[in-house]
Design a protein around this motif. Structure first.
Motif, PDB file in Angstrom:
ATOM      1  N   VAL A 198      40.986   5.093  24.783  1.00 54.02           N
ATOM      2  CA  VAL A 198      41.394   4.853  23.395  1.00 54.02           C
ATOM      3  C   VAL A 198      41.039   6.068  22.529  1.00 54.02           C
ATOM      4  O   VAL A 198      41.836   6.502  21.691  1.00 54.02           O
ATOM      5  CB  VAL A 198      40.713   3.582  22.847  1.00 54.02           C
ATOM      6  CG1 VAL A 198      41.048   3.386  21.372  1.00 54.02           C
ATOM      7  CG2 VAL A 198      41.142   2.363  23.648  1.00 54.02           C
ATOM      8  N   ALA A 199      39.858   6.620  22.737  1.00 55.09           N
ATOM      9  CA  ALA A 199      39.440   7.784  21.955  1.00 55.09           C
ATOM     10  C   ALA A 199      40.364   8.973  22.189  1.00 55.09           C
ATOM     11  O   ALA A 199      40.759   9.669  21.243  1.00 55.09           O
ATOM     12  CB  ALA A 199      37.999   8.153  22.312  1.00 55.09           C
ATOM     13  N   VAL A 200      40.731   9.203  23.444  1.00 59.55           N
ATOM     14  CA  VAL A 200      41.621  10.325  23.750  1.00 59.55           C
ATOM     15  C   VAL A 200      42.994  10.109  23.106  1.00 59.55           C
ATOM     16  O   VAL A 200      43.600  11.046  22.550  1.00 59.55           O
ATOM     17  CB  VAL A 200      41.755  10.506  25.271  1.00 59.55           C
ATOM     18  CG1 VAL A 200      42.845  11.523  25.606  1.00 59.55           C
ATOM     19  CG2 VAL A 200      40.421  10.960  25.862  1.00 59.55           C
ATOM     20  N   ALA A 240      47.132  18.025  24.105  1.00 66.13           N
ATOM     21  CA  ALA A 240      46.112  17.302  23.342  1.00 66.13           C
ATOM     22  C   ALA A 240      45.416  16.272  24.220  1.00 66.13           C
ATOM     23  O   ALA A 240      44.195  16.085  24.144  1.00 66.13           O
ATOM     24  CB  ALA A 240      46.751  16.627  22.130  1.00 66.13           C
ATOM     25  N   PHE A 241      46.184  15.603  25.066  1.00 62.78           N
ATOM     26  CA  PHE A 241      45.634  14.591  25.973  1.00 62.78           C
ATOM     27  C   PHE A 241      44.624  15.230  26.929  1.00 62.78           C
ATOM     28  O   PHE A 241      43.521  14.699  27.143  1.00 62.78           O
ATOM     29  CB  PHE A 241      46.782  13.944  26.746  1.00 62.78           C
ATOM     30  CG  PHE A 241      46.411  12.719  27.529  1.00 62.78           C
ATOM     31  CD1 PHE A 241      46.149  11.515  26.899  1.00 62.78           C
ATOM     32  CD2 PHE A 241      46.357  12.759  28.914  1.00 62.78           C
ATOM     33  CE1 PHE A 241      45.818  10.372  27.622  1.00 62.78           C
ATOM     34  CE2 PHE A 241      46.034  11.629  29.654  1.00 62.78           C
ATOM     35  CZ  PHE A 241      45.763  10.436  29.003  1.00 62.78           C
ATOM     36  N   GLY A 261      39.778  14.291  16.480  1.00 61.08           N
ATOM     37  CA  GLY A 261      40.175  12.887  16.501  1.00 61.08           C
ATOM     38  C   GLY A 261      39.534  12.118  17.634  1.00 61.08           C
ATOM     39  O   GLY A 261      39.125  10.956  17.469  1.00 61.08           O
ATOM     40  N   THR A 262      39.418  12.758  18.797  1.00 58.44           N
ATOM     41  CA  THR A 262      38.766  12.107  19.925  1.00 58.44           C
ATOM     42  C   THR A 262      37.298  11.831  19.622  1.00 58.44           C
ATOM     43  O   THR A 262      36.783  10.737  19.893  1.00 58.44           O
ATOM     44  CB  THR A 262      38.887  12.987  21.181  1.00 58.44           C
ATOM     45  OG1 THR A 262      40.269  13.208  21.485  1.00 58.44           O
ATOM     46  CG2 THR A 262      38.218  12.327  22.378  1.00 58.44           C
ATOM     47  N   TRP A 310      40.346  14.713  27.231  1.00 55.83           N
ATOM     48  CA  TRP A 310      39.620  14.325  28.444  1.00 55.83           C
ATOM     49  C   TRP A 310      38.554  15.347  28.817  1.00 55.83           C
ATOM     50  O   TRP A 310      37.506  14.989  29.375  1.00 55.83           O
ATOM     51  CB  TRP A 310      40.584  14.108  29.599  1.00 55.83           C
ATOM     52  CG  TRP A 310      41.232  12.768  29.547  1.00 55.83           C
ATOM     53  CD1 TRP A 310      42.551  12.492  29.351  1.00 55.83           C
ATOM     54  CD2 TRP A 310      40.578  11.497  29.685  1.00 55.83           C
ATOM     55  NE1 TRP A 310      42.770  11.140  29.329  1.00 55.83           N
ATOM     56  CE2 TRP A 310      41.582  10.499  29.539  1.00 55.83           C
ATOM     57  CE3 TRP A 310      39.265  11.097  29.885  1.00 55.83           C
ATOM     58  CZ2 TRP A 310      41.282   9.143  29.613  1.00 55.83           C
ATOM     59  CZ3 TRP A 310      38.976   9.744  29.952  1.00 55.83           C
ATOM     60  CH2 TRP A 310      39.976   8.786  29.820  1.00 55.83           C
ATOM     61  N   VAL A 311      38.797  16.617  28.517  1.00 56.11           N
ATOM     62  CA  VAL A 311      37.753  17.622  28.738  1.00 56.11           C
ATOM     63  C   VAL A 311      36.541  17.314  27.875  1.00 56.11           C
ATOM     64  O   VAL A 311      35.386  17.370  28.333  1.00 56.11           O
ATOM     65  CB  VAL A 311      38.301  19.040  28.436  1.00 56.11           C
ATOM     66  CG1 VAL A 311      37.169  20.062  28.345  1.00 56.11           C
ATOM     67  CG2 VAL A 311      39.298  19.446  29.513  1.00 56.11           C
ATOM     68  N   LEU A 312      36.783  16.973  26.616  1.00 53.32           N
ATOM     69  CA  LEU A 312      35.684  16.597  25.720  1.00 53.32           C
ATOM     70  C   LEU A 312      34.900  15.408  26.285  1.00 53.32           C
ATOM     71  O   LEU A 312      33.659  15.433  26.344  1.00 53.32           O
ATOM     72  CB  LEU A 312      36.246  16.277  24.340  1.00 53.32           C
ATOM     73  CG  LEU A 312      35.284  16.086  23.160  1.00 53.32           C
ATOM     74  CD1 LEU A 312      36.042  16.222  21.850  1.00 53.32           C
ATOM     75  CD2 LEU A 312      34.588  14.736  23.185  1.00 53.32           C
ATOM     76  N   VAL A 313      35.618  14.375  26.694  1.00 52.67           N
ATOM     77  CA  VAL A 313      34.969  13.172  27.234  1.00 52.67           C
ATOM     78  C   VAL A 313      34.153  13.515  28.473  1.00 52.67           C
ATOM     79  O   VAL A 313      33.002  13.063  28.641  1.00 52.67           O
ATOM     80  CB  VAL A 313      36.021  12.097  27.561  1.00 52.67           C
ATOM     81  CG1 VAL A 313      35.399  10.947  28.355  1.00 52.67           C
ATOM     82  CG2 VAL A 313      36.644  11.564  26.273  1.00 52.67           C
ATOM     83  N   ALA A 314      34.726  14.330  29.370  1.00 54.28           N
ATOM     84  CA  ALA A 314      34.034  14.672  30.616  1.00 54.28           C
ATOM     85  C   ALA A 314      32.761  15.471  30.346  1.00 54.28           C
ATOM     86  O   ALA A 314      31.717  15.227  30.967  1.00 54.28           O
ATOM     87  CB  ALA A 314      34.969  15.463  31.523  1.00 54.28           C
ATOM     88  N   LEU A 315      32.835  16.408  29.404  1.00 53.08           N
ATOM     89  CA  LEU A 315      31.665  17.233  29.111  1.00 53.08           C
ATOM     90  C   LEU A 315      30.561  16.418  28.452  1.00 53.08           C
ATOM     91  O   LEU A 315      29.375  16.631  28.715  1.00 53.08           O
ATOM     92  CB  LEU A 315      32.070  18.409  28.221  1.00 53.08           C
ATOM     93  CG  LEU A 315      32.972  19.449  28.900  1.00 53.08           C
ATOM     94  CD1 LEU A 315      33.371  20.533  27.917  1.00 53.08           C
ATOM     95  CD2 LEU A 315      32.282  20.058  30.112  1.00 53.08           C
ATOM     96  N   LEU A 316      30.938  15.475  27.608  1.00 55.23           N
ATOM     97  CA  LEU A 316      29.925  14.589  27.029  1.00 55.23           C
ATOM     98  C   LEU A 316      29.266  13.742  28.110  1.00 55.23           C
ATOM     99  O   LEU A 316      28.050  13.512  28.094  1.00 55.23           O
ATOM    100  CB  LEU A 316      30.550  13.691  25.956  1.00 55.23           C
ATOM    101  CG  LEU A 316      30.942  14.361  24.640  1.00 55.23           C
ATOM    102  CD1 LEU A 316      31.630  13.348  23.719  1.00 55.23           C
ATOM    103  CD2 LEU A 316      29.725  14.959  23.944  1.00 55.23           C
TER     104      LEU A 316
END
Length: 217
Positions: A130-132, A167-168, A117-118, A172-178
């Motif tokens: 918003v994505a998270v 989930a939150f 979903g993120t 944020w891990v996904l966002v940080a790695l990107l």
């Protein structure tokens, strides 16, 4: 690898994640419906809400069409088949051990849906916060709708073990790695693993969120 191939692999990864998460949450809906002794229609509706509710709400909020389960209509047949098999085989004596066992695929579904979903929201160019939150909605609100229909306070809100928080964190891990330049597929998998791993640790170690205490009257 050409950009088109990268995009194709990412799309395949997200589809696979959503399919696995849908199955995991459909099973949780089946158990909730079975405990309430619902009829065949009720079982299918509750399982469908658990499986598709969070992703549908995400797609509505993002104005994303077609809905993910319309785009993959075969998943509807899969959930219906699962409901039929469960009604034929599942009995009251199976509820307790099955419910305990379902904590683990539910944790897996939490991570998969939160990361998927993120990433869907990020692909639309939305801000990270918003994505998270869209990832949290995807992961948690199918279970919320399931419990509301079964006339219960949603377990994500009252059992005090981290659920939406996991989930939150995974989002944020996904966002940080990107942001660090990691390939999208690897970042999605890492975000999903983080959310699922935190939920598993919460179950194993009995982590609890602080309760609201109104103090003395």
């Amino acid at each position: 690898m050409p950009p088109a191939a990268d995009a194709g692999l990412l799309a395949l990864l997200l589809t696979t994640l959503e399919a696995l998460a849908t199955l995991a949450f459909a099973l949780s809906g089946l158990l909730a419906a079975a405990r309430k002794r619902l009829d065949a229609v009720g079982v299918c509706v509750v399982a469908g809400l658990a499986a598709f509710g969070g992703g549908t709400l995400r797609d509505v909020l993002l104005d994303r069409r077609p809905f993910f389960w319309v785009e993959h209509a075969s998943w509807l047949w899969g959930v219906l088949a699962l409901c039929i098999v469960a009604m034929l085989l599942l009995r009251a004596r199976h509820f307790a051990p099955t419910e305990r066992a379902m904590q683990w695929p539910d944790a897996l579904g939490l991570g998969l849906f939160s990361a998927g979903g993120t990433q869907v929201a990020l692909a639309q160019g939305l801000p990270a916060i918003v994505a998270v939150l869209m990832g949290v909605v995807t992961a948690a609100f199918g279970g919320v709708l399931r419990d509301i229909v079964c006339n219960e306070i949603p377990s994500a809100f009252h059992d005090h073990r981290p659920y939406a928080v996991c989930a939150f964190a995974g989002g944020w891990v996904l966002v940080a790695l990107l942001a660090l330049g990691l390939p999208e597929g690897a970042a999605v998998l890492a975000g999903a693993a983080t959310a699922s791993g935190l939920r598993v640790l919460a179950l194993l170690l009995d982590w609890r969120l602080p309760r609201w205490s109104p103090g003395p009257d």
